[in-house]
Design a protein around this motif. Structure first.
Motif, PDB file in Angstrom:
ATOM      1  N   GLY A   1      31.571  47.837  16.123  1.00 41.33           N
ATOM      2  CA  GLY A   1      32.674  47.801  16.109  1.00 41.33           C
ATOM      3  C   GLY A   1      32.995  49.420  17.449  1.00 41.33           C
ATOM      4  O   GLY A   1      34.812  49.394  18.335  1.00 41.33           O
TER       5      GLY A   1
ATOM      6  N   THR B   1      34.537  46.623  23.488  1.00 39.32           N
ATOM      7  CA  THR B   1      34.940  45.542  22.974  1.00 39.32           C
ATOM      8  C   THR B   1      35.327  45.168  24.826  1.00 39.32           C
ATOM      9  O   THR B   1      35.207  45.931  25.711  1.00 39.32           O
TER      10      THR B   1
ATOM     11  N   SER C   1      39.156  44.485  16.066  1.00 39.91           N
ATOM     12  CA  SER C   1      38.058  45.141  15.113  1.00 39.91           C
ATOM     13  C   SER C   1      38.108  44.732  14.070  1.00 39.91           C
ATOM     14  O   SER C   1      38.172  43.052  14.094  1.00 39.91           O
TER      15      SER C   1
END
Length: 122
Positions: free
Chosen positions: A52, A55, A68
């Protein structure tokens, strides 16, 4: 084999927001969102690493969409704000079965959902 199920699509007016969800039946690594309109190739929208922490977004959605994930729930989300009519498409969730690669390329993904329709009216 991992199954992906998208939800959250619908009809919204331009300028509005939607949040898409993609639930995976098992552990996944890099996950991404793609979209497709009739007669066009499926195009990359956003991707997120397993951690995470990284991105990547298509230029067309940068600053408006946020990807997310919640690994405890094996779920990835796509928050879509300031929607435009040109965002209208079927949105697909995709996942890789190995990690370490943040990719925009369709063939790099191993699993795909069935898609959810997003329609933005002007």
């Amino acid at each position: 084999q991992v199954h992906l199920v998208e939800s959250g699509g619908g009809l919204v007016q331009a300028g509005g927001s939607l949040r898409l969800s993609c639930a995976a039946s098992g552990r996944t690594y890099t996950m991404g969102w793609f979209r497709q309109t009739p007669g066009k190739e499926r195009e990359f929208v956003a991707a997120i690493l397993w951690t995470g922490t990284s991105t990547y977004y298509a230029d067309s959605v940068k600053g408006r969409f946020t990807i997310s994930r919640d690994n405890a729930k094996n779920t990835v989300y796509l928050q879509m704000n300031s929607l435009k009519p040109e965002d209208t498409a079927v949105y697909y969730c995709a996942a890789r079965q190995i990690g370490g690669l943040l990719t925009t390329t369709r063939r790099e993904y191993d699993y795909w959902g069935q898609g959810t329709q997003v329609t933005v009216s002007s």
